[in-house]
Design an enzyme around this catalytic site. Structure first.
Site, PDB file in Angstrom:
ATOM      1  N   ASP A   7      12.649   6.721  12.362  1.00 52.51           N
ATOM      2  CA  ASP A   7      11.835   7.335  13.408  1.00 52.51           C
ATOM      3  C   ASP A   7      11.287   8.684  12.920  1.00 52.51           C
ATOM      4  O   ASP A   7      11.801   9.253  11.948  1.00 52.51           O
ATOM      5  CB  ASP A   7      12.739   7.524  14.637  1.00 52.51           C
ATOM      6  CG  ASP A   7      12.031   8.243  15.754  1.00 52.51           C
ATOM      7  OD1 ASP A   7      10.954   7.785  16.168  1.00 52.51           O
ATOM      8  OD2 ASP A   7      12.561   9.283  16.208  1.00 52.51           O
ATOM      9  N   ASP A   9       9.600  11.633  15.307  1.00 44.71           N
ATOM     10  CA  ASP A   9       9.826  12.819  16.147  1.00 44.71           C
ATOM     11  C   ASP A   9      11.284  12.851  16.644  1.00 44.71           C
ATOM     12  O   ASP A   9      11.765  11.874  17.207  1.00 44.71           O
ATOM     13  CB  ASP A   9       8.863  12.797  17.339  1.00 44.71           C
ATOM     14  CG  ASP A   9       8.463  14.199  17.764  1.00 44.71           C
ATOM     15  OD1 ASP A   9       9.236  15.151  17.492  1.00 44.71           O
ATOM     16  OD2 ASP A   9       7.395  14.349  18.364  1.00 44.71           O
TER      17      ASP A   9
HETATM   18 MG   LIG Z   1      12.280  10.055  18.122  1.00 46.09          MG
END
Ligand SMILES: [Mg+2]
Length: 261
Positions: A7, A9
């Protein structure tokens, strides 16, 4: 060999701040020549823009190592073969992904309404989307996130706009982004490994960990974003999920991974 779906952010950066250890983690992946893909629900940026953003934060990643919910939405539409005319509500990331896949924007009789985050969303755009859906267009949503972390606190995401469109039209979207099995299957396919050999790493229990678990991958929760050391127990309990690893950060993930080898 293991592959990694990572992932962005809350895992590699928070807004405009790199997360300590993230650059070293990417260097480790590259040195060990481990297959990886950065998988993001964020539909607003193109892979090139994501790579530029990472570079500004001290992380060198090729654009080809980025896979966005906009790209996955375009891939999904391509597989449907139900038409080439699209009404889009979104930003650069979605517009460019649809264009690259050969879809034409059509404001009169689209086959699809494809929606991502649109920070210029208006009552007029809502009205148009609802009209197309009422006329039978298929509704595709890049990602279900209702709220997003930003530099100034939380802000509404694509899922909140979708809630308005669904409320008005009565039409539920096909959801592409995490935790949907659609983006997970495409990302795993790109890595070219069996799901059981893939680690999904992220900070969000409801998207990263749920998506990874449902896809048959191994999962690692990092406590640097939505999940933190303070809320992790509550978040896991409310989701009813148990990640394979819970790590304070990415360097701890490497250490724990070496322990379980
Ligand atoms: Mg995230």
């Amino acid at each position: 060999m293991n592959g990694f779906l990572i992932d962005l952010d809350g895992t590699l950066y928070r807004g405009h701040e790199p997360i300590p250890g993230a650059a070293a983690f990417l260097q480790w992946l590259q040195q060990e020549q481990l297959p990886y893909l950065l998988v993001t629900n964020n539909s607003s940026r193109t892979p090139d823009q994501v790579a530029e953003h990472l570079q500004a934060l001290g992380m060198e990643v090729p654009a080809a190592a980025v896979y966005t919910s906009s790209q996955a939405a375009a891939q999904y539409l391509t597989e449907q073969r139900a038409g080439q005319r699209v009404h889009m509500i979104g930003e650069d990331g979605l517009r460019i992904a649809l264009d690259a896949a050969g879809f034409a924007l059509d404001e009169t009789t689209p086959d699809y309404v494809v929606q991502g985050i649109d920070r210029s969303f208006t009552y007029g755009k809502l009205t148009e989307a609802v009209r197309h859906l009422k006329h039978g267009a298929t509704y595709v949503l890049t990602n279900p996130d209702r709220m997003l972390p930003s530099d100034g606190g939380l802000m509404p995401g694509a899922g909140s706009l979708a809630a308005a469109i669904t409320a008005a039209s009565g039409v539920e979207p096909v959801v592409i982004g995490k935790p949907s099995p659609i983006i997970m299957a495409y990302a795993i396919e790109r890595l070219g490994l069996p799901a059981a050999d893939v680690w999904v790493i992220g900070d969000n229990v409801h998207t990263d960990i749920r998506g990874g678990a449902m896809a048959g991958c191994r999962t690692a929760l990092v406590l640097t974003g939505v999940a933190t050391p303070d809320n992790v127990h509550e978040q896991l309990a409310s989701a009813g999920l148990t990640p394979d690893l819970v790590c304070t950060d990415l360097p701890q993930f490497i250490a724990q991974l070496n322990d379980c080898r």
